[in-house]
Design an enzyme around this catalytic site. Structure first.
Site: not given
Ligand code: DHB
Ligand code: FE
Length: 284
Positions: A12, A59, A193, A240
């Site tokens: 997302h 978020h 991530h 996540e």
């Molecule tokens: C990013 C990824 C995410 O899942 C998020 O909630 C905010 C930023 C990113 O890759 O920048």
């Molecule tokens: Fe996210």
């Protein structure tokens, strides 16, 4: 009766939403990402459900750090795209399905999962970016959507096993709704991530591809991954992925039925700070 016909899994990343909204999808950086969703967009046109049950995380947008529900079900008639600091995304409002939401809340709470009932909230990129990836830029989303928010922002967050079991309870709830509805369940977020700290930018292709393998073929094994393993291997925001387990637990095989058919698998690195993963599983 209502039934779950398929599950969709997707990242997302907010920058994906910005790329769509600012007309950058054909730029060389973004083109491979959007190319990877062309199949899913056509598939959704050919297999439009009556309702999407969309598992995502807020978020710190609708729920500030003042109050953080572990599992929250939207029961409203509609939801506006949230302002996350640069104005709301220029996307359609989300039309809900209050009747099915109320039924799922009743059934799932009676199955001992304590859901928070949310009668009013705005929805952030966690929900709107998956819709944009799968639908493009329509005037209206193709069907009603039930937002289901999971806390993966502030520890303690729910375990993968609990999420998987919750998916089973959601499937039972859907199956006991007295209207002939086709329902898709979407699990969103991930993949590996990390957005902050010394390991910011971490991506782990081996972990991600192993997770995709397990999710398709051995979801119980994916459900048994402990938090610490996500954090070590997939980065702090890799957690996540427990939301994908809610969708996977709602598929028929988790309740002893036939295995789903994997009709789409896509993986691409990088998009912003994130590894993009996408799966479509159909109940057979
Ligand atoms: C990013 C990824 C995410 O899942 C998020 O909630 C905010 C930023 C990113 O890759 O920048
Ligand atoms: Fe996210």
């Amino acid at each position: 009766m209502a039934r779950i016909t398929a599950s969709v899994y997707t990242s997302h990343v907010p920058a994906i939403g910005a790329a769509i909204d600012l007309g950058k999808t054909h730029e060389p950086y973004w083109q491979p990402v959007f190319q990877g969703y062309e199949f899913g967009k056509q598939w959704l046109k050919d297999n439009t459900p009556d309702v999407i049950f969309l598992v995502y995380n807020d978020h710190a947008t609708a729920f500030s750090l003042d109050m953080i529900p572990t599992f929250a079900i939207g029961t409203a008639a509609e939801y506006q795209p949230a302002d996350e600091g640069w104005g709301p995304r220029p996307v359609p409002k989300v039309i809900g399905h209050p009747e099915l939401s109320a039924h799922i809340a009743q059934s799932v709470i009676q199955q001992d999962f304590d859901l928070t009932i949310v009668n009013k909230m705005d929805v952030d990129h966690g929900l709107t970016v998956p819709l944009s990836l799968m639908c493009g830029q329509p005037q209206a989303w193709p069907c009603p959507v039930i937002p289901f928010a999971v806390n993966v922002v502030q520890y303690p967050v729910p375990s993968g096993q609990r999420c998987f079991n919750l998916g089973k309870a959601i499937a039972k709830a859907v199956a006991s709704f007295d209207q002939d509805l086709k329902v898709q369940i979407w699990g969103t977020g991930g993949m590996s991530h990390q957005l902050q700290g010394p390991r910011a930018g971490l991506i782990n292709k081996d972990f991600d591809n192993d997770f995709l393998d397990k999710l398709i073929n051995d979801p119980e094994a994916a459900a048994s991954i402990p938090h610490i393993h996500y954090v070590r291997e997939a980065g702090s925001e890799g957690i996540e992925l427990v939301m994908w387990l809610i969708a996977r637990g709602a598929m028929s095989d988790a309740a002893g039925g036939p295995k789903p058919r994997a009709v789409r698998r896509f993986y691409h690195v990088p998009a912003s700070n994130t590894a993009v993963g996408h799966l479509i599983l159909e109940n057979t």
